[in-house]
Design a protein around this motif. Sequence first.
Motif: not given
Length: 286
Positions: A132-135, A154-158, A186-191, A252-263
């Motif tokens: 994601i960082i290199r995207a 998308q909002y968080s990454f923007m 591409v991030i595909g989200i599907s339960t 949301m928990h998974v995405l929160d962890m990854i966005t925090r790490y990237i930040e």
Amino acid sequence: MSRVNYQVSPDVMITCIYQSLTKSEQKVADVVQNQLKEAVYWSVSDLAEHAEVGETTVIRFCRKLGYKGYQDFKLAVAQHGTETNKQEYGEVHESDSVFVLSQKVTAENSQTLQTTLSLVNPLVMEEAAQQIIRANKLYTFGVGASGVIAQLTQYSFMRLGFHAETASDSHVIAMNCALAKPGDVVIGISTSGSTKDLVDAIEIAKANGAYIICITNHIKSPITRFGDVVLLTSAKESPLHGGAFSSLISQMHVLDMITRYIELQRKEKSREALQKTAKAVSDKLY
């Protein structure tokens, strides 16, 4: 699955691969999940008898979970049995008071977060984060309730300064995937991992050379065939409760962890982008 993460309890792993099991193997899974306390004391013949299947089906079931055999599986059950028993919160009943219901729902959601954490593979998450960082461009897609999470992603990454786009309409997802190219993520989200409109579009993006990150409850669901990495979520969701809050909380928990790490990995760039985006909307507040 060649190796088992022994931090993950067998019942959680069963949930992750349940859809990919044969009907006979699902009978074994149902017995194990319903009688986990007793199963640790059973022989392979005992479990086969309770599930009304052959012993070879039991062995095949254990190997699909990632264990070497039945004894390996029993060891995992024994290791996690006590922990699982402590985490029971009980079903919600119509006779429950608001106070009791609130306690049960809170306990259930807390358990969802803990189970999701147990499924995190740090190496996989770091790999996804670095991509994601290199995207060049980041796309986040989901349909239905998962589409809401895609929009939040998308909002968080923007806010962090990424060129990120999102879509939840199947046609728009398909067109975006047709335009995706090498260097894009591409991030595909599907339960379920089985939403046809999303899976078919992800396949197009994969063929175009985009890097695919799948976020799903089921490790062997159709969407994972096209994933470069798979980030697992955990929440029990019945057909009548599609889009349950527990599923969204896990995503949301998974995405929160990854966005925090990237930040943190892009500390200066993240701070600059957060300041700029915050300033852009500051006059929208009283």
